[in-house]
Design a protein around this motif. Structure first.
Motif, short mmCIF file in Angstrom:
data_model
loop_
_atom_site.label_atom_id
_atom_site.label_comp_id
_atom_site.label_asym_id
_atom_site.label_seq_id
_atom_site.Cartn_x
_atom_site.Cartn_y
_atom_site.Cartn_z
N UNK A 186 -52.59 17.97 109.43
CA UNK A 186 -51.84 18.38 108.24
C UNK A 186 -52.78 19.03 107.21
N UNK A 187 -53.98 18.45 107.07
CA UNK A 187 -54.95 19.00 106.12
C UNK A 187 -55.39 20.40 106.52
N UNK A 188 -55.66 20.59 107.81
CA UNK A 188 -56.09 21.90 108.30
C UNK A 188 -54.99 22.94 108.08
N UNK A 189 -53.72 22.51 108.38
CA UNK A 189 -52.58 23.41 108.23
C UNK A 189 -52.44 23.87 106.79
N UNK A 190 -52.73 22.95 105.88
CA UNK A 190 -52.59 23.26 104.45
C UNK A 190 -53.57 24.36 104.03
N UNK A 191 -54.76 24.38 104.63
CA UNK A 191 -55.74 25.39 104.23
C UNK A 191 -55.71 26.62 105.13
N UNK A 192 -54.73 26.68 106.06
CA UNK A 192 -54.64 27.82 106.97
C UNK A 192 -54.55 29.15 106.21
N UNK A 193 -53.74 29.25 105.12
CA UNK A 193 -53.69 30.54 104.40
C UNK A 193 -55.05 30.92 103.82
N UNK A 194 -55.80 29.90 103.37
CA UNK A 194 -57.14 30.15 102.83
C UNK A 194 -58.06 30.71 103.91
N UNK A 195 -57.97 30.10 105.12
CA UNK A 195 -58.77 30.59 106.23
C UNK A 195 -58.41 32.04 106.56
N UNK A 196 -57.10 32.37 106.43
CA UNK A 196 -56.67 33.73 106.71
C UNK A 196 -57.26 34.71 105.70
N UNK A 197 -57.27 34.33 104.42
CA UNK A 197 -57.83 35.22 103.39
C UNK A 197 -59.34 35.39 103.62
N UNK A 198 -60.02 34.30 104.04
CA UNK A 198 -61.44 34.41 104.39
C UNK A 198 -61.62 35.40 105.53
N UNK A 199 -60.73 35.31 106.52
CA UNK A 199 -60.77 36.22 107.66
C UNK A 199 -60.62 37.67 107.20
N UNK A 200 -59.64 37.91 106.29
CA UNK A 200 -59.42 39.27 105.76
C UNK A 200 -60.68 39.81 105.09
N UNK A 201 -61.30 38.97 104.23
CA UNK A 201 -62.48 39.40 103.49
C UNK A 201 -63.65 39.66 104.44
N UNK A 202 -63.81 38.76 105.42
CA UNK A 202 -64.89 38.92 106.40
C UNK A 202 -64.72 40.25 107.14
N UNK A 203 -63.50 40.51 107.59
CA UNK A 203 -63.23 41.73 108.35
C UNK A 203 -63.45 42.97 107.47
N UNK A 204 -63.03 42.86 106.19
CA UNK A 204 -63.22 43.98 105.26
C UNK A 204 -64.71 44.36 105.18
N UNK A 205 -65.56 43.36 104.95
CA UNK A 205 -67.00 43.63 104.87
C UNK A 205 -67.53 44.10 106.23
N UNK A 206 -67.04 43.47 107.31
CA UNK A 206 -67.47 43.86 108.66
C UNK A 206 -67.20 45.32 108.95
N UNK A 207 -65.99 45.78 108.59
CA UNK A 207 -65.62 47.18 108.82
C UNK A 207 -66.50 48.09 107.98
N UNK A 208 -66.74 47.71 106.72
CA UNK A 208 -67.60 48.54 105.88
C UNK A 208 -69.03 48.57 106.42
#
Lengths: 202, 202, 202, 202
Positions: free
Chosen positions: B39-61
């Motif tokens: 349940x705790x992990x599920x709660x922070x899933x959106x946060x992990x997704x935003x981290x993923x977006x930011x990581x990919x953004x920098x990775x692409x750049x």
């Protein structure tokens, strides 16, 4: 298709940088115990051990990454993107290390820790396949590649066993994870992975 | 004017270092949830997704930066300063990522996130123009440069759309941002960006 | 005495790494405001500006470090230790930046901020002297070296003025510090610092 | 057995990255004092001094690491793993520095600090032996190697004395640790460690 490739120097530099930061910022998760004297240090000994496990995990992957990229002098986009995927999953290790530490190594956190190691292992396999594909084209594939790949699969199997094991005995699961670490250090130290003369490299 | 230039090796090394730190310290924003179990992990899933977006953004750049600087072996002050401007705006991404996370992806924080991506995009365009100016002098400009530039403008347009969109549907705006990421990964993986033989580079 | 020297490649790599970490971890000092919406962002605008000042300060020193070390291909122990002294004082900038931010730019914190910039400037002068000593031996000293050195002294003077100024008007002192930044960016962008053909470097 | 070795370029790059992060994130342990004005700064002066000690400790090891790896162009697995062990123990320094700071330099924390420096020293000796073993094979061992090794043993002895000393006078123990730092800086600055012409290196 040599014209579709580019040199691996910056790939190495960026990966070294990311892995260096990952391996080092984990130390920020270590909190000084409130209790004074040796008792305080003893209390955080399990935390230090988990830090040691995570450090060694990244260290071993760095050595493997080194050996893998060393084989090729050029990279295509498949290599670049699978490398980014590997770095992404590795970058989550400090978080999952903090998870195990803050949850006092409960079943779920240890399972999550093992699962994150599996995901990192899988993305590294993708990178290995991407590099292998390039090497097959240039004829650089070698028997050791297959040997290391097999060892890699065995590690993944052990991590996979650690997940259900964590449900019953979290510390037994951590022992399985430690075992993988030991297995990688001992035989690799015995058998060299780069049999060609590498003086001329770079 | 070859005498007014200097080699790009340290520019690459410094940029690699800064981007490696940016991409990795973002993980420090991820907080272990208080709730135990899945349940705790599920709660922070959106946060992990935003981290993923930011990581990919920098990775692409990072990949684009790699391709761009790879074209030239030398840099002038225009390149140096536009590169610093790019690194500065990129360095704010961990902050704006934390903003989105702590504000639970409300309208303003998502708009700010998209806006920071636009500023980073614009500074990268400045860098592209500075390198392009050098390449025109040495005759190294190529059709792909123009193609990538067009793709770059399209991304900026999508980020621009994400800002008003965030006002009504923050998650729809995040979807638009995700779309840009997907667009960059997929076709770049298909079409190589460095058609010249780069073995001799460096 | 060429036999008493060693190559500058690792000196550059280590300095790049330290400066890259310094410039990037400062972003961790930026805290997401409690207030929602544009009002919250506006409230932290001065903090963002101080982050910008610190980032630019390190950025300019990186460019100067680049130019300085670029002149020589070898370093002696004098260069190594003055470089460490420079990196040490630069590494304190994130701390003094946090100082200014947490003390809401009061007189003492701004004076301290300016003082730390002076110490960094002095250690960089030591590095410049150590490199200059080597260059004199090999005959590599050039007119621009003297010009940049003069500019360097002028900056130190402005920082020195900022300290008593901070006592009366902290924001006026910050303006003086900003002025130094502007002075370095504008003319350096106009006049190149490496007049020799540097293609053959490395 | 040149075929069992591989180049040291990435070993250097990774070590530089890890040491650069270690040396810089320690600054995050420095907390801005609550008290305003010079009194606040004075209060944290001992903390700044301990930060200075730790920075110099890593800085000196970086220089020694530089000299050591510089001797060889290739590394075997023994070198790789002892290097990882060295980096691991060095990576704990920010934690033990925080320990000393948060425990206000009490006996136990200072003894722990000295002990961690001894462990780092021992792992560096292992690295030195691993490199020495390679150099003996290729005939690259030199009188200075033995001289530096002796100096290294002397430092370890001083750190060892600092542990019981910390029990009675923590600040006297810190003075012993400071002494080691001074000893390393002064004579090394006088006697160069790389007597061969290193222009042709790399």
């Amino acid at each position: 298709m040599p014209e579709k490739l580019f040199p691996t120097t910056r790939l190495e530099a960026f990966s070294d940088g990311v892995l260096a930061v990952i391996i080092t910022i984990m130390v920020l998760e270590l909190k000084v115990p409130e209790q004074n004297g040796p008792a305080g240090l003893l209390k955080i000994a399990p935390i230090l051990f988990i830090y040691f496990l995570s450090f060694t995990f990244i260290g071993i992957y760095w050595i493997n990454h080194h050996h893998l990229i060393h084989r090729t002098e050029q990279a295509d986009h498949r290599v670049l993107y699978s490398n980014l995927a590997f770095l992404f999953s590795a970058s989550l290790l400090p978080f999952f290390t903090a998870y195990v530490i803050e949850k006092h190594a409960d079943s779920f956190s240890v399972a999550l820790y093992a699962a994150s190691m599996i995901v990192t292992g899988i993305t590294f396999l993708l990178l290995r396949l991407a590099v292998g594909r390039l090497l097959k084209q240039t004829g650089g594939l070698q028997p050791e590649d297959i040997a290391t790949e097999r060892k890699h699969y065995a590690s993944l199997a052990l991590y996979l066993i650690a997940i259900p094991l964590a449900h019953f005995h979290p510390y037994l699961a951590l022992t399985a994870i430690t075992l993988v670490t030991v297995v990688w250090i001992v035989p690799t130290a015995a058998t060299p992975a780069c049999p060609e003369d590498s003086t001329s490299y770079r």
